[in-house]
Design an enzyme around this catalytic site. Sequence first.
Site, PDB file in Angstrom:
ATOM      1  N   SER A 177     -14.455   1.937  12.653  1.00 25.14           N
ATOM      2  CA  SER A 177     -15.564   1.116  12.309  1.00 25.14           C
ATOM      3  C   SER A 177     -15.497  -0.200  13.266  1.00 25.14           C
ATOM      4  CB  SER A 177     -15.626   0.462  10.948  1.00 25.14           C
ATOM      5  OG  SER A 177     -14.320   0.177  10.277  1.00 25.14           O
ATOM      6  N   GLN A 222      -0.701   4.669  20.871  1.00 23.66           N
ATOM      7  CA  GLN A 222      -0.280   5.052  19.563  1.00 23.66           C
ATOM      8  C   GLN A 222      -1.369   5.991  19.160  1.00 23.66           C
ATOM      9  OE1 GLN A 222      -1.582   2.127  20.043  1.00 23.66           O
ATOM     10  NE2 GLN A 222      -2.256   0.910  18.059  1.00 23.66           N
ATOM     11  N   ARG A 249       0.495  10.052  14.235  1.00 28.72           N
ATOM     12  CA  ARG A 249       0.235  10.633  12.999  1.00 28.72           C
ATOM     13  C   ARG A 249      -0.820  11.688  13.209  1.00 28.72           C
ATOM     14  NH1 ARG A 249      -2.396   6.735   9.431  1.00 28.72           N
ATOM     15  NH2 ARG A 249      -0.532   5.652   8.942  1.00 28.72           N
ATOM     16  N   GLU A 299       4.135   1.920  -0.632  1.00 21.48           N
ATOM     17  CA  GLU A 299       5.237   1.984  -1.663  1.00 21.48           C
ATOM     18  C   GLU A 299       4.189   2.229  -3.303  1.00 21.48           C
ATOM     19  OE1 GLU A 299       7.702   2.967  -1.205  1.00 21.48           O
ATOM     20  OE2 GLU A 299       8.934   1.876   0.257  1.00 21.48           O
ATOM     21  N   PRO A 335       2.424   2.655  12.652  1.00 21.00           N
ATOM     22  CA  PRO A 335       2.949   3.871  12.916  1.00 21.00           C
ATOM     23  C   PRO A 335       2.621   4.229  14.301  1.00 21.00           C
ATOM     24  CG  PRO A 335       2.029   3.951  10.738  1.00 21.00           C
ATOM     25  CD  PRO A 335       1.569   2.927  11.106  1.00 21.00           C
ATOM     26  N   ARG A 361      -3.752   8.760  16.432  1.00 20.55           N
ATOM     27  CA  ARG A 361      -4.199   9.127  15.116  1.00 20.55           C
ATOM     28  C   ARG A 361      -4.952  10.291  15.130  1.00 20.55           C
ATOM     29  NH1 ARG A 361      -1.276   5.398  14.074  1.00 20.55           N
ATOM     30  NH2 ARG A 361      -1.315   3.569  13.036  1.00 20.55           N
ATOM     31  N   GLY A 375      -2.349   1.015  22.944  1.00 17.09           N
ATOM     32  CA  GLY A 375      -3.388   1.938  22.933  1.00 17.09           C
ATOM     33  C   GLY A 375      -2.795   3.388  22.937  1.00 17.09           C
ATOM     34  N   TYR A 411       0.997  -1.158   0.125  1.00 19.22           N
ATOM     35  CA  TYR A 411       0.097  -0.075  -0.074  1.00 19.22           C
ATOM     36  C   TYR A 411       0.889   1.105   0.007  1.00 19.22           C
ATOM     37  CZ  TYR A 411      -3.728   3.153   1.297  1.00 19.22           C
ATOM     38  OH  TYR A 411      -4.593   4.283   1.586  1.00 19.22           O
TER      39      TYR A 411
HETATM   40  P1  NAD Z   1     -13.023   2.029   0.065  1.00 15.20           P
HETATM   41  O1  NAD Z   1     -12.078   0.542   0.099  1.00 15.20           O
HETATM   42  O2  NAD Z   1     -14.054   2.117   0.615  1.00 15.20           O
HETATM   43  O3  NAD Z   1     -12.821   2.302  -1.250  1.00 15.20           O
HETATM   44  C1  NAD Z   1     -12.053   2.084  -2.166  1.00 15.20           C
HETATM   45  C2  NAD Z   1     -12.877   1.703  -3.578  1.00 15.20           C
HETATM   46  O4  NAD Z   1     -11.893   1.067  -4.638  1.00 15.20           O
HETATM   47  C3  NAD Z   1     -13.523   0.452  -3.372  1.00 15.20           C
HETATM   48  O5  NAD Z   1     -15.053   0.755  -3.961  1.00 15.20           O
HETATM   49  C4  NAD Z   1     -13.050  -0.625  -4.317  1.00 15.20           C
HETATM   50  O6  NAD Z   1     -14.180  -1.845  -4.699  1.00 15.20           O
HETATM   51  C5  NAD Z   1     -12.380   0.135  -5.319  1.00 15.20           C
HETATM   52  N1  NAD Z   1     -11.273  -0.645  -5.773  1.00 15.20           N
HETATM   53  C6  NAD Z   1     -10.129  -1.287  -5.193  1.00 15.20           C
HETATM   54  N2  NAD Z   1      -9.586  -1.837  -6.426  1.00 15.20           N
HETATM   55  C7  NAD Z   1      -9.844  -1.575  -7.414  1.00 15.20           C
HETATM   56  C8  NAD Z   1      -9.537  -1.828  -8.824  1.00 15.20           C
HETATM   57  N3  NAD Z   1      -8.607  -2.438  -8.978  1.00 15.20           N
HETATM   58  N4  NAD Z   1     -10.303  -1.191  -9.888  1.00 15.20           N
HETATM   59  C9  NAD Z   1     -11.493  -0.774  -9.470  1.00 15.20           C
HETATM   60  N5  NAD Z   1     -11.959  -0.229  -8.143  1.00 15.20           N
HETATM   61  C10 NAD Z   1     -11.179  -0.850  -7.256  1.00 15.20           C
HETATM   62  O7  NAD Z   1     -11.634   3.026   0.626  1.00 15.20           O
HETATM   63  P2  NAD Z   1     -11.928   4.581   1.021  1.00 15.20           P
HETATM   64  O8  NAD Z   1     -11.763   4.723   2.327  1.00 15.20           O
HETATM   65  O9  NAD Z   1     -13.059   5.095   0.334  1.00 15.20           O
HETATM   66  O10 NAD Z   1     -10.614   5.085   0.228  1.00 15.20           O
HETATM   67  C11 NAD Z   1     -10.620   5.619  -1.196  1.00 15.20           C
HETATM   68  C12 NAD Z   1      -9.361   6.060  -1.476  1.00 15.20           C
HETATM   69  O11 NAD Z   1      -8.750   7.116  -0.587  1.00 15.20           O
HETATM   70  C13 NAD Z   1      -8.336   5.057  -1.606  1.00 15.20           C
HETATM   71  O12 NAD Z   1      -7.281   5.174  -2.472  1.00 15.20           O
HETATM   72  C14 NAD Z   1      -7.553   5.146  -0.221  1.00 15.20           C
HETATM   73  O13 NAD Z   1      -6.329   4.612  -0.483  1.00 15.20           O
HETATM   74  C15 NAD Z   1      -7.644   6.595   0.104  1.00 15.20           C
HETATM   75  N6  NAD Z   1      -7.390   6.913   1.415  1.00 15.20           N
HETATM   76  C16 NAD Z   1      -8.423   6.800   2.365  1.00 15.20           C
HETATM   77  C17 NAD Z   1      -8.121   7.162   3.557  1.00 15.20           C
HETATM   78  C18 NAD Z   1      -9.331   6.868   4.788  1.00 15.20           C
HETATM   79  O14 NAD Z   1      -9.007   7.361   5.764  1.00 15.20           O
HETATM   80  N7  NAD Z   1     -10.452   6.621   4.313  1.00 15.20           N
HETATM   81  C19 NAD Z   1      -7.053   7.588   4.010  1.00 15.20           C
HETATM   82  C20 NAD Z   1      -5.792   7.724   3.203  1.00 15.20           C
HETATM   83  C21 NAD Z   1      -6.089   7.525   1.731  1.00 15.20           C
HETATM   84  N1  UDP Z   2      -6.372  -0.410  15.733  1.00 17.52           N
HETATM   85  C1  UDP Z   2      -6.746  -1.165  17.041  1.00 17.52           C
HETATM   86  N2  UDP Z   2      -7.709  -1.958  16.942  1.00 17.52           N
HETATM   87  C2  UDP Z   2      -8.459  -2.163  15.948  1.00 17.52           C
HETATM   88  C3  UDP Z   2      -8.166  -1.739  14.815  1.00 17.52           C
HETATM   89  C4  UDP Z   2      -7.170  -0.955  14.643  1.00 17.52           C
HETATM   90  O1  UDP Z   2      -6.054  -0.721  18.061  1.00 17.52           O
HETATM   91  O2  UDP Z   2      -9.452  -2.945  16.210  1.00 17.52           O
HETATM   92  C5  UDP Z   2      -5.039   0.534  15.636  1.00 17.52           C
HETATM   93  C6  UDP Z   2      -4.045   0.334  14.612  1.00 17.52           C
HETATM   94  O3  UDP Z   2      -3.155  -0.663  15.084  1.00 17.52           O
HETATM   95  C7  UDP Z   2      -3.570   1.405  14.445  1.00 17.52           C
HETATM   96  C8  UDP Z   2      -4.834   2.521  14.611  1.00 17.52           C
HETATM   97  O4  UDP Z   2      -5.792   1.610  15.227  1.00 17.52           O
HETATM   98  O5  UDP Z   2      -2.693   1.763  15.426  1.00 17.52           O
HETATM   99  C9  UDP Z   2      -5.350   2.773  13.151  1.00 17.52           C
HETATM  100  O6  UDP Z   2      -5.769   1.599  12.596  1.00 17.52           O
HETATM  101  P1  UDP Z   2      -6.268   1.780  11.026  1.00 17.52           P
HETATM  102  O7  UDP Z   2      -6.218   0.214  10.635  1.00 17.52           O
HETATM  103  O8  UDP Z   2      -7.701   2.320  11.355  1.00 17.52           O
HETATM  104  O9  UDP Z   2      -5.672   2.706  10.175  1.00 17.52           O
HETATM  105  P2  UDP Z   2      -4.010   2.988  10.033  1.00 17.52           P
HETATM  106  O10 UDP Z   2      -3.382   2.101  10.874  1.00 17.52           O
HETATM  107  O11 UDP Z   2      -3.807   2.611   8.527  1.00 17.52           O
HETATM  108  O12 UDP Z   2      -3.821   4.414  10.267  1.00 17.52           O
END
Ligand code: NAD
Ligand code: UDP
Length: 323
Positions: free
Chosen positions: A195, A215, A283, A153, A280, A217, A213, A151
């Site tokens: 969620s 860390q 953040r 890279e 991480p 965000r 806990g 993810y």
């Molecule tokens: P999500 O998983 O709900 O949405 C991603 C969507 O992309 C899904 O509908 C999935 O079916 C679709 N998808 C995955 N691979 C695909 C492919 N090869 N071709 C076509 N569709 C494909 O996640 P999200 O939270 O809505 O994230 C949306 C974007 O925002 C992503 O690029 C994610 O990396 C970026 N992002 C989200 C967050 C966050 O906190 N939600 C943070 C950082 C970056």
């Molecule tokens: N996390 C947790 N319990 C969970 C899910 C996640 O303690 O049930 C922690 C996870 O280890 C991370 C933070 O919550 O430190 C945020 O995790 P998330 O997967 O939402 O996003 P990301 O790690 O990509 O920031």
Amino acid sequence: MARLYDSRKRILITGGAGFLGSHLTDRLLEQGHEVLCADNLFTGTKRNIEHLHANPRFEFIRHDVTFPLYVEVDEIYNLACPASPVHYKHDPVQTTKTSVHGAINMLGLAKRLNCKIFQASTSEVYGDPFIHPQTEDYWGNVNPIGPRSCYDEGKRCAETLFFDYHRQHDLNIKVARIFNTYGPRMHHADGRVVSNFIVQALAGKSITIYGDGSQTRSFCYVDDLVEGFIRLMATDDDVTGPVNLGNPGEFTIKELAEKVIEMTGSKSRLIFEDLPTDDPKQRQPDISLARSTLDWEPTVRLEEGLQKTIAYFETVMPQLEVG
Ligand code: NAD
Ligand code: UDP
Ligand code: UDP
């Protein structure tokens, strides 16, 4: 609300059936635009967009962005990519392909159409950061060979491609680095912390804290983020980003768990599990650039956003099988 026909755009959103993509779709349709949603439904669901099928300005195509796409649009938002660690680690090779081949195909499309293209990048490009809060000029501390690397890279390479298409082909790019965002339509089982905690609390199950806990965000409500996307897309050609978009309010994961328990009135207890590899430690976005360039900052406080998200899960959980 509907705009004049001549300002109506036809906008492609890849990943439009996902959490962020479906909210962006709603907002752009409200503004009077036409939205073409391309999604392979890997993590997105038809449920997220089913309320739009009667809208003549909305169109869905099931498409995997690792394959070429030939359509005619005025703007592209490239969001397709699984975003939660559970999903992106499930098929890491496909995750990298989605970020890298997906970016190449969407950039090729934007180049042919000479249209603006937005990239949903991520705070993960900073990895486990040494600089706190993170500013856009920080290059990050990322493990290239770990379980999160597909993810991190992949997204870093996509940024490289965006800037090379900008320099080499003069493409108008808009790169947003998104920090943790939450809200209704998050996938109930995608393992993301907000969620997970809400679903666990509502089901009266133990709340799983990874590590101790401590860390941190920073959590941005989805409506605020979408506003940032639209403002970034509307900037002049010389604004490329990367721009951090997120909420600077920083919380420990334990604080989040306690808040969710309090707000749901749950009897769930906290249990502590192993911290995932390369998780991480802290953040928090520095959003000075977004403030000055986009005149943007989040307006929804964590309690307010959690309330709306809890209300959403209360509605959908009876329809879901909570394992
Ligand atoms: P999500 O998983 O709900 O949405 C991603 C969507 O992309 C899904 O509908 C999935 O079916 C679709 N998808 C995955 N691979 C695909 C492919 N090869 N071709 C076509 N569709 C494909 O996640 P999200 O939270 O809505 O994230 C949306 C974007 O925002 C992503 O690029 C994610 O990396 C970026 N992002 C989200 C967050 C966050 O906190 N939600 C943070 C950082 C970056
Ligand atoms: N996390 C947790 N319990 C969970 C899910 C996640 O303690 O049930 C922690 C996870 O280890 C991370 C933070 O919550 O430190 C945020 O995790 P998330 O997967 O939402 O996003 P990301 O790690 O990509 O920031
Ligand atoms: N592409 C696409 N739709 C288009 C134009 C291009 O999906 O309308 C894809 C195509 O698969 C191509 C990629 O985008 O391989 C990169 O296109 P570009 O023109 O930059 O490179 P080239 O075709 O020269 O390899």
